[in-house]
Write an enzyme that holds these catalytic residues in place. Structure first.
Site, PDB file in Angstrom:
ATOM      1  N   ARG A 148     -23.451 -21.893  44.974  1.00  0.00           N
ATOM      2  CA  ARG A 148     -23.715 -20.486  44.708  1.00  0.00           C
ATOM      3  C   ARG A 148     -22.732 -19.984  43.670  1.00  0.00           C
ATOM      4  O   ARG A 148     -21.529 -20.245  43.767  1.00  0.00           O
ATOM      5  CB  ARG A 148     -23.563 -19.692  46.015  1.00  0.00           C
ATOM      6  CG  ARG A 148     -23.986 -18.248  45.908  1.00  0.00           C
ATOM      7  CD  ARG A 148     -23.718 -17.478  47.205  1.00  0.00           C
ATOM      8  NE  ARG A 148     -22.442 -16.802  47.170  1.00  0.00           N
ATOM      9  CZ  ARG A 148     -22.113 -15.754  47.933  1.00  0.00           C
ATOM     10  NH1 ARG A 148     -22.985 -15.288  48.818  1.00  0.00           N
ATOM     11  NH2 ARG A 148     -20.935 -15.190  47.856  1.00  0.00           N
ATOM     12  N   TYR A 160     -18.832  -8.121  44.567  1.00  0.00           N
ATOM     13  CA  TYR A 160     -19.182  -8.871  45.780  1.00  0.00           C
ATOM     14  C   TYR A 160     -19.068 -10.381  45.503  1.00  0.00           C
ATOM     15  O   TYR A 160     -19.554 -10.880  44.492  1.00  0.00           O
ATOM     16  CB  TYR A 160     -20.617  -8.564  46.243  1.00  0.00           C
ATOM     17  CG  TYR A 160     -21.052  -9.621  47.215  1.00  0.00           C
ATOM     18  CD1 TYR A 160     -20.594  -9.608  48.521  1.00  0.00           C
ATOM     19  CD2 TYR A 160     -21.814 -10.709  46.793  1.00  0.00           C
ATOM     20  CE1 TYR A 160     -20.896 -10.629  49.406  1.00  0.00           C
ATOM     21  CE2 TYR A 160     -22.128 -11.739  47.668  1.00  0.00           C
ATOM     22  CZ  TYR A 160     -21.663 -11.695  48.970  1.00  0.00           C
ATOM     23  OH  TYR A 160     -21.936 -12.720  49.823  1.00  0.00           O
ATOM     24  N   ASP A 211     -26.406 -14.694  44.973  1.00  0.00           N
ATOM     25  CA  ASP A 211     -26.630 -13.644  45.975  1.00  0.00           C
ATOM     26  C   ASP A 211     -26.553 -12.281  45.290  1.00  0.00           C
ATOM     27  O   ASP A 211     -25.498 -11.894  44.777  1.00  0.00           O
ATOM     28  CB  ASP A 211     -25.555 -13.756  47.074  1.00  0.00           C
ATOM     29  CG  ASP A 211     -25.853 -12.888  48.288  1.00  0.00           C
ATOM     30  OD1 ASP A 211     -26.764 -12.041  48.205  1.00  0.00           O
ATOM     31  OD2 ASP A 211     -25.167 -13.064  49.314  1.00  0.00           O
ATOM     32  N   HIS A 213     -27.136  -9.517  46.948  1.00  0.00           N
ATOM     33  CA  HIS A 213     -26.561  -8.682  48.011  1.00  0.00           C
ATOM     34  C   HIS A 213     -27.177  -7.274  48.041  1.00  0.00           C
ATOM     35  O   HIS A 213     -26.474  -6.264  48.096  1.00  0.00           O
ATOM     36  CB  HIS A 213     -25.027  -8.630  47.894  1.00  0.00           C
ATOM     37  CG  HIS A 213     -24.341  -8.747  49.228  1.00  0.00           C
ATOM     38  ND1 HIS A 213     -23.906  -7.656  49.923  1.00  0.00           N
ATOM     39  CD2 HIS A 213     -24.039  -9.824  49.999  1.00  0.00           C
ATOM     40  CE1 HIS A 213     -23.351  -8.061  51.065  1.00  0.00           C
ATOM     41  NE2 HIS A 213     -23.430  -9.363  51.138  1.00  0.00           N
ATOM     42  N   GLU A 237     -30.917 -14.479  46.217  1.00  0.00           N
ATOM     43  CA  GLU A 237     -30.847 -14.061  47.617  1.00  0.00           C
ATOM     44  C   GLU A 237     -30.760 -12.547  47.714  1.00  0.00           C
ATOM     45  O   GLU A 237     -30.083 -11.910  46.896  1.00  0.00           O
ATOM     46  CB  GLU A 237     -29.596 -14.715  48.213  1.00  0.00           C
ATOM     47  CG  GLU A 237     -29.199 -14.224  49.580  1.00  0.00           C
ATOM     48  CD  GLU A 237     -27.866 -14.844  50.002  1.00  0.00           C
ATOM     49  OE1 GLU A 237     -27.480 -15.900  49.469  1.00  0.00           O
ATOM     50  OE2 GLU A 237     -27.209 -14.250  50.862  1.00  0.00           O
ATOM     51  N   GLU A 263     -30.456 -12.515  55.944  1.00  0.00           N
ATOM     52  CA  GLU A 263     -29.210 -12.675  56.708  1.00  0.00           C
ATOM     53  C   GLU A 263     -28.939 -11.480  57.614  1.00  0.00           C
ATOM     54  O   GLU A 263     -28.204 -11.611  58.580  1.00  0.00           O
ATOM     55  CB  GLU A 263     -28.017 -12.962  55.786  1.00  0.00           C
ATOM     56  CG  GLU A 263     -27.602 -11.806  54.913  1.00  0.00           C
ATOM     57  CD  GLU A 263     -26.465 -12.178  53.962  1.00  0.00           C
ATOM     58  OE1 GLU A 263     -26.498 -13.275  53.389  1.00  0.00           O
ATOM     59  OE2 GLU A 263     -25.561 -11.355  53.797  1.00  0.00           O
ATOM     60  N   ARG A 284     -33.336 -16.565  55.761  1.00  0.00           N
ATOM     61  CA  ARG A 284     -31.896 -16.739  55.975  1.00  0.00           C
ATOM     62  C   ARG A 284     -31.405 -16.242  57.333  1.00  0.00           C
ATOM     63  O   ARG A 284     -30.195 -16.159  57.570  1.00  0.00           O
ATOM     64  CB  ARG A 284     -31.125 -16.013  54.863  1.00  0.00           C
ATOM     65  CG  ARG A 284     -31.144 -16.812  53.589  1.00  0.00           C
ATOM     66  CD  ARG A 284     -30.388 -16.164  52.469  1.00  0.00           C
ATOM     67  NE  ARG A 284     -29.022 -15.787  52.785  1.00  0.00           N
ATOM     68  CZ  ARG A 284     -28.006 -16.622  52.987  1.00  0.00           C
ATOM     69  NH1 ARG A 284     -28.216 -17.929  52.921  1.00  0.00           N
ATOM     70  NH2 ARG A 284     -26.800 -16.164  53.242  1.00  0.00           N
ATOM     71  N   GLU A 340     -25.937 -22.534  54.224  1.00  0.00           N
ATOM     72  CA  GLU A 340     -24.759 -21.996  53.533  1.00  0.00           C
ATOM     73  C   GLU A 340     -23.486 -22.521  54.205  1.00  0.00           C
ATOM     74  O   GLU A 340     -23.412 -22.604  55.422  1.00  0.00           O
ATOM     75  CB  GLU A 340     -24.770 -20.461  53.590  1.00  0.00           C
ATOM     76  CG  GLU A 340     -23.616 -19.814  52.847  1.00  0.00           C
ATOM     77  CD  GLU A 340     -23.686 -18.282  52.854  1.00  0.00           C
ATOM     78  OE1 GLU A 340     -24.340 -17.711  53.750  1.00  0.00           O
ATOM     79  OE2 GLU A 340     -23.076 -17.671  51.961  1.00  0.00           O
ATOM     80  N   TRP A 403     -24.090  -2.068  49.760  1.00  0.00           N
ATOM     81  CA  TRP A 403     -23.001  -2.998  49.437  1.00  0.00           C
ATOM     82  C   TRP A 403     -23.553  -4.409  49.414  1.00  0.00           C
ATOM     83  O   TRP A 403     -24.404  -4.775  50.168  1.00  0.00           O
ATOM     84  CB  TRP A 403     -21.871  -2.904  50.470  1.00  0.00           C
ATOM     85  CG  TRP A 403     -20.837  -3.956  50.210  1.00  0.00           C
ATOM     86  CD1 TRP A 403     -19.942  -4.029  49.169  1.00  0.00           C
ATOM     87  CD2 TRP A 403     -20.633  -5.154  50.983  1.00  0.00           C
ATOM     88  NE1 TRP A 403     -19.193  -5.177  49.251  1.00  0.00           N
ATOM     89  CE2 TRP A 403     -19.608  -5.887  50.352  1.00  0.00           C
ATOM     90  CE3 TRP A 403     -21.238  -5.671  52.133  1.00  0.00           C
ATOM     91  CZ2 TRP A 403     -19.158  -7.110  50.835  1.00  0.00           C
ATOM     92  CZ3 TRP A 403     -20.795  -6.873  52.613  1.00  0.00           C
ATOM     93  CH2 TRP A 403     -19.745  -7.597  51.971  1.00  0.00           C
TER      94      TRP A 403
HETATM   95  O1  EZ4 Z   1     -21.689 -10.398  52.967  1.00  0.00           O
HETATM   96  O2  EZ4 Z   1     -21.416 -12.425  55.881  1.00  0.00           O
HETATM   97  O3  EZ4 Z   1     -24.492 -14.841  51.768  1.00  0.00           O
HETATM   98  N1  EZ4 Z   1     -23.536 -14.420  52.304  1.00  0.00           N
HETATM   99  C1  EZ4 Z   1     -23.228 -13.108  52.416  1.00  0.00           C
HETATM  100  C2  EZ4 Z   1     -21.987 -12.778  53.198  1.00  0.00           C
HETATM  101  C3  EZ4 Z   1     -22.088 -11.405  53.866  1.00  0.00           C
HETATM  102  C4  EZ4 Z   1     -21.156 -11.352  55.053  1.00  0.00           C
HETATM  103  C5  EZ4 Z   1     -21.303 -10.024  55.807  1.00  0.00           C
HETATM  104  O4  EZ4 Z   1     -20.651 -10.097  57.027  1.00  0.00           O
HETATM  105  O5  EZ4 Z   1     -23.938 -12.279  51.908  1.00  0.00           O
HETATM  106  O6  EZ4 Z   1     -20.859 -12.857  52.364  1.00  0.00           O
HETATM  107 CO    CO Z   2     -25.823 -13.101  51.365  1.00  0.00          CO
END
Ligand code: EZ4
Ligand code: CO
Length: 403
Positions: A148, A160, A211, A213, A237, A263, A284, A340, A403
């Site tokens: 990643r 992030y 990711d 996010h 992702e 996730e 996920r 992961e 976030w």
């Molecule tokens: O931000 O697990 O793909 N992994 C992620 C993680 C999440 C954290 C949040 O608790 O997006 O880093």
């Molecule tokens: Co993630």
């Protein structure tokens, strides 16, 4: 049959917070389950200790499905991350017990191995594109076949997935939520440059992941997917928040870049429409936040009908107990995709001794009976809970963002 006589909730912070359920039976057999919900740990600890544990005492630990249904339907209030994480912890512990009583690793109880190991992806990150590519080259040297990529965004103080210099990335970084600043425009300019540089340096054979996010709108995510197509990403992702599931259809209309999501899902009902509409490629959801092995197996079975594969969340806030459970399930199911891997700190690994092993870009759960993982409660007691929050994110004008 093993009768449950006791269940303990252990809250510990070896490097970061973890909540663990330990179930004890009358024959001395014990089982462990992960109950960690990052940033909201004590809500699950209370749900377990105050509401679930009294219902477990005296039950036959072998009746995993019945206990799952009892806790899910019996609460009346269904779903949600706190409930489903608590049920997951019980479920994992019961599979652990069943495996120990049978003398078999849990993957054998789930149908046996469908592959030699579970391919993992590691995290390469850096402040700049060059630093991130260097980190990816180091991962490749350690045998990773999937990596990643997250890099800093010029003009933004923090991003992030990018560690502070010299530290491992750990998102729950404040005793109150820290605040970061986000710019979609700046971000959408840098990520295709990162992938161009990484593909150039790493060649065609390494899987490259990213990711988002949850930060883009569907049409912005469609643009990113299209811009990355020349570099053949394995997936992007969480391109957009998943409450609006129709948004994923829009992304699909515009790009062939594979999409991973889930996730933060805690139920098959969060994933059903996305899977059935064939809007995603990887699911996920995890054993710990989505109801344990029993429920994640159901999600995976639904996904398999639509050629959707698993790509379980495996950040450091999921304990080695959850990792072990994910690996047993991942080894057994037909539609495993990737797992992961953010390696836990040595201090975490000491509290959670485990049988799973990394080799050549894959993890194998090992052949110890049960899940092959435990908690050292004496050592755990030396690492008391420390309140920690995930950050919040604002646009440059102060607007609160995902976030
Ligand atoms: O931000 O697990 O793909 N992994 C992620 C993680 C999440 C954290 C949040 O608790 O997006 O880093
Ligand atoms: Co993630």
């Amino acid at each position: 049959m093993p009768i449950i006589t006791e269940a303990r909730v252990v809250v510990t912070s070896p490097g970061r917070n973890f909540v663990t359920l330990k179930v004890v039976c009358d024959d001395g057999t014990t089982g462990v389950g992960d109950a960690t919900l990052n940033g909201r740990e004590l809500a699950v600890a209370s749900y377990l200790a105050d509401h679930i544990v009294p219902c477990l005492i005296g039950r036959d630990a072998h009746r995993i499905e019945d206990i799952w249904q009892y806790l899910y339907k019996g609460a009346y209030w269904r779903r949600g991350p706190v409930t489903m994480t608590a049920i997951a912890a019980v479920d994992m512990a019961l599979w652990d017990i069943k495996g120990k009583v049978a003398g078999l690793p849990v993957y054998q109880l789930l149908g046996g191995a469908s592959r030699d190991g579970c391919m993992v992806y590691g995290h390469a990150n850096g402040a700049t594109i060059a630093d991130t590519v260097d980190a990816a080259l180091r991962h490749r040297a350690e045998g990773y076949r999937a990596i990643r990529l997250q890099c800093g965004v010029p003009g933004l103080a923090s991003t992030y997935g990018v560690a502070r210099p010299g530290e491992a990335y750990e998102p729950a970084d404040g005793t109150l939520p820290t605040e970061s600043v986000w710019s979609t425009e700046r971000y959408l300019r840098i990520v295709p440059e990162l992938f161009a540089a990484a593909r150039e340096a790493l060649g065609p054979d390494i899987h490259l992941l990213h990711d988002v996010h949850h930060r883009l709108t569907p049409i912005e995510a469609a643009r990113l997917g299209r811009d990355l197509e020349p570099y053949r990403p394995f997936w992007i992702e969480d391109p957009t928040p998943a409450e609006n599931q129709d948004g994923f259809r829009l992304i699909r209309q515009h790009t062939t870049t594979p999409i991973a999501v889930g996730e933060v899902f805690n139920s098959i009902w969060d994933a059903k429409a996305l899977i059935e509409s064939q809007s995603i490629d990887y699911i996920r959801a995890t054993v710990v936040h989505a109801g344990g092995i029993t429920h994640l197996r159901r999600i995976a079975a639904l996904a398999d009908l639509y050629q959707v594969r698993t790509g379980c969340h495996g950040a450091t806030d999921l304990s080695p107990v959850a990792m072990a459970a994910a690996l047993h399930l991942g080894l057994a199911i037909p539609n495993f995709g990737i797992q992961e891997l953010m390696p836990h700190l040595p201090v975490t690994q000491a509290v959670f001794p485990h049988a799973y092993r990394y080799a050549d870009g894959s993890l194998h759960p090992g052949d110890a009976p049960g899940l092959g993982v435990d908690i050292d409660e004496a050592l755990a007691a030396t690492h008391p809970y420390v309140r920690a929050y995930l950050p919040v994110n604002r646009l440059e004008d102060g607007t609160l963002w995902s976030w």
